[in-house]
Design a protein around this motif. Sequence first.
Motif, PDB file in Angstrom:
ATOM      1  N   PHE A   8       0.809  -1.147  -0.061  1.00 18.29           N
ATOM      2  CA  PHE A   8      -0.025  -0.169   0.100  1.00 18.29           C
ATOM      3  C   PHE A   8       0.863   1.415  -0.140  1.00 18.29           C
ATOM      4  O   PHE A   8       0.325   2.381  -0.119  1.00 18.29           O
ATOM      5  CB  PHE A   8      -1.006   0.042   1.162  1.00 18.29           C
ATOM      6  N   ALA A   9       2.152   1.131  -0.007  1.00 17.57           N
ATOM      7  CA  ALA A   9       3.074   2.362   0.280  1.00 17.57           C
ATOM      8  C   ALA A   9       3.133   3.195  -0.944  1.00 17.57           C
ATOM      9  O   ALA A   9       3.047   2.612  -2.140  1.00 17.57           O
ATOM     10  CB  ALA A   9       4.526   1.873   0.630  1.00 17.57           C
ATOM     11  N   GLY A  10       3.066   4.460  -0.987  1.00 16.72           N
ATOM     12  CA  GLY A  10       3.334   5.381  -1.994  1.00 16.72           C
ATOM     13  C   GLY A  10       2.199   6.583  -1.993  1.00 16.72           C
ATOM     14  O   GLY A  10       1.292   6.594  -1.170  1.00 16.72           O
ATOM     15  N   GLU A  11       2.915   7.517  -2.678  1.00 17.13           N
ATOM     16  CA  GLU A  11       2.037   8.912  -2.759  1.00 17.13           C
ATOM     17  C   GLU A  11       1.259   8.994  -3.999  1.00 17.13           C
ATOM     18  O   GLU A  11       0.619  10.128  -4.079  1.00 17.13           O
ATOM     19  CB  GLU A  11       2.815  10.119  -2.201  1.00 17.13           C
ATOM     20  N   ASP A  12       1.426   8.172  -4.959  1.00 17.79           N
ATOM     21  CA  ASP A  12       0.583   8.256  -6.196  1.00 17.79           C
ATOM     22  C   ASP A  12      -0.160   6.985  -6.487  1.00 17.79           C
ATOM     23  O   ASP A  12       0.610   6.089  -6.599  1.00 17.79           O
ATOM     24  CB  ASP A  12       1.755   8.421  -7.305  1.00 17.79           C
ATOM     25  N   PRO A  13      -1.362   7.239  -6.362  1.00 20.22           N
ATOM     26  CA  PRO A  13      -2.351   5.990  -6.331  1.00 20.22           C
ATOM     27  C   PRO A  13      -2.270   5.370  -7.671  1.00 20.22           C
ATOM     28  O   PRO A  13      -2.329   4.210  -7.943  1.00 20.22           O
ATOM     29  CB  PRO A  13      -3.754   6.584  -6.196  1.00 20.22           C
ATOM     30  N   PHE A  14      -1.992   6.098  -8.926  1.00 19.03           N
ATOM     31  CA  PHE A  14      -1.993   5.491 -10.256  1.00 19.03           C
ATOM     32  C   PHE A  14      -0.455   4.627 -10.443  1.00 19.03           C
ATOM     33  O   PHE A  14      -0.570   3.620 -10.984  1.00 19.03           O
ATOM     34  CB  PHE A  14      -1.711   6.650 -11.221  1.00 19.03           C
ATOM     35  N   LEU A  15       0.566   4.929  -9.568  1.00 15.91           N
ATOM     36  CA  LEU A  15       1.725   4.202  -9.630  1.00 15.91           C
ATOM     37  C   LEU A  15       1.553   2.804  -8.680  1.00 15.91           C
ATOM     38  O   LEU A  15       1.895   1.820  -8.955  1.00 15.91           O
ATOM     39  CB  LEU A  15       2.878   4.937  -8.936  1.00 15.91           C
ATOM     40  N   ILE A  16       0.792   2.923  -7.508  1.00 16.54           N
ATOM     41  CA  ILE A  16       0.359   1.767  -6.777  1.00 16.54           C
ATOM     42  C   ILE A  16      -0.419   0.881  -7.748  1.00 16.54           C
ATOM     43  O   ILE A  16      -0.277  -0.360  -7.875  1.00 16.54           O
ATOM     44  CB  ILE A  16      -0.319   2.178  -5.541  1.00 16.54           C
ATOM     45  N   ALA A  17      -1.413   1.498  -8.433  1.00 19.15           N
ATOM     46  CA  ALA A  17      -2.163   0.588  -9.127  1.00 19.15           C
ATOM     47  C   ALA A  17      -1.348  -0.063 -10.264  1.00 19.15           C
ATOM     48  O   ALA A  17      -1.764  -1.290 -10.666  1.00 19.15           O
ATOM     49  CB  ALA A  17      -3.359   1.554  -9.810  1.00 19.15           C
ATOM     50  N   ARG A  18      -0.430   0.637 -10.950  1.00 18.61           N
ATOM     51  CA  ARG A  18       0.385  -0.084 -12.167  1.00 18.61           C
ATOM     52  C   ARG A  18       1.197  -1.028 -11.292  1.00 18.61           C
ATOM     53  O   ARG A  18       1.347  -2.219 -12.090  1.00 18.61           O
ATOM     54  CB  ARG A  18       1.264   1.122 -12.616  1.00 18.61           C
ATOM     55  N   ALA A  19       1.881  -0.982 -10.261  1.00 22.86           N
ATOM     56  CA  ALA A  19       2.511  -1.993  -9.435  1.00 22.86           C
ATOM     57  C   ALA A  19       1.691  -3.221  -9.379  1.00 22.86           C
ATOM     58  O   ALA A  19       2.252  -4.472  -9.399  1.00 22.86           O
ATOM     59  CB  ALA A  19       3.006  -1.343  -8.341  1.00 22.86           C
ATOM     60  N   TRP A  20       0.721  -3.064  -8.859  1.00 27.33           N
ATOM     61  CA  TRP A  20      -0.552  -4.123  -8.409  1.00 27.33           C
ATOM     62  C   TRP A  20      -0.656  -4.772  -9.716  1.00 27.33           C
ATOM     63  O   TRP A  20      -0.756  -6.154  -9.963  1.00 27.33           O
ATOM     64  CB  TRP A  20      -1.464  -3.712  -7.972  1.00 27.33           C
ATOM     65  N   LEU A  21      -0.950  -4.067 -10.716  1.00 27.81           N
ATOM     66  CA  LEU A  21      -1.303  -4.823 -12.157  1.00 27.81           C
ATOM     67  C   LEU A  21       0.002  -5.569 -12.653  1.00 27.81           C
ATOM     68  O   LEU A  21      -0.273  -6.680 -13.243  1.00 27.81           O
ATOM     69  CB  LEU A  21      -1.788  -3.810 -13.172  1.00 27.81           C
ATOM     70  N   ALA A  22       1.113  -5.105 -12.500  1.00 32.07           N
ATOM     71  CA  ALA A  22       2.221  -5.728 -12.968  1.00 32.07           C
ATOM     72  C   ALA A  22       2.615  -7.040 -12.247  1.00 32.07           C
ATOM     73  O   ALA A  22       2.933  -8.090 -12.963  1.00 32.07           O
ATOM     74  CB  ALA A  22       3.843  -4.692 -12.891  1.00 32.07           C
ATOM     75  N   GLU A  23       2.244  -6.783 -11.133  1.00 35.16           N
ATOM     76  CA  GLU A  23       2.345  -8.233 -10.204  1.00 35.16           C
ATOM     77  C   GLU A  23       1.397  -9.214 -10.518  1.00 35.16           C
ATOM     78  O   GLU A  23       1.553 -10.494 -10.771  1.00 35.16           O
ATOM     79  CB  GLU A  23       2.175  -7.818  -8.608  1.00 35.16           C
ATOM     80  N   ALA A  24       0.083  -8.753 -10.925  1.00 30.16           N
ATOM     81  CA  ALA A  24      -0.986  -9.616 -11.282  1.00 30.16           C
ATOM     82  C   ALA A  24      -0.543 -10.330 -12.534  1.00 30.16           C
ATOM     83  O   ALA A  24      -0.860 -11.548 -13.068  1.00 30.16           O
ATOM     84  CB  ALA A  24      -2.551  -9.084 -11.367  1.00 30.16           C
ATOM     85  N   GLU A  25       0.095  -9.554 -13.645  1.00 25.72           N
ATOM     86  CA  GLU A  25       0.330 -10.141 -14.667  1.00 25.72           C
ATOM     87  C   GLU A  25       1.131 -11.331 -14.861  1.00 25.72           C
ATOM     88  O   GLU A  25       1.158 -12.109 -15.608  1.00 25.72           O
ATOM     89  CB  GLU A  25       1.019  -9.070 -15.773  1.00 25.72           C
TER      90      GLU A  25
END
Length: 214
Positions: A8-25
Amino acid sequence: MSARDGIFAGEDPFLIARAWLAEAEASEPNDANAIALATVDADGMPDARMVLLKDIESFGDGQGAFVFYTNYDSAKGRQISATGKAAFVMHWKSLRRQIRVRGTVTREDGPIADDYFASRALQSRIGAWASAQSRPVASRAALMVEVARQGAKWGVNPPRPPFWGGFRIDPVQIEFWSDGAFRLHDRFQWVKHVRSGSGDQPGSTVWNVERLSP
């Protein structure tokens, strides 16, 4: 878990979402970018369907958007055009996480949409021309006849149809959710606030984040 560490760490929600999507891929068996998109019709009746998210934009300073593409004359296209609003859930069973988004919607029908359309497989581009999406069709055979007709008309380089393009969801609210033992899930809700500017200075985007009860 302390306040917003780990995934959940980070100050930009879009970068967090990108990281979650990359992990899911790397773990999701099919279509890690699938979202359940919700809209409402003219009578306020809700509607939902699965579509593929094609981009998570991050412009910095807390600004960004979620982008998908479709036929503007489809049911979802007409509903979004009428209300200018949509919501979606992106769920990954393999990671036991989800992202929920609500926001306003604008069209992406310029060069970015042209480039994305050109990157699609030829048969998908021909199919976009042939399908009157969400409208009745007499039969599968009739659809394939139209596919053949459009293929003969446009050849190997069909342009993007004027009725087909992108929708950009500008979120006002984003929730990051992760499964917890005994249903004590971790949930962090981001709510956007836009501060008005002064003089020649533009306004700024501020996200307020709070933990929600499971």
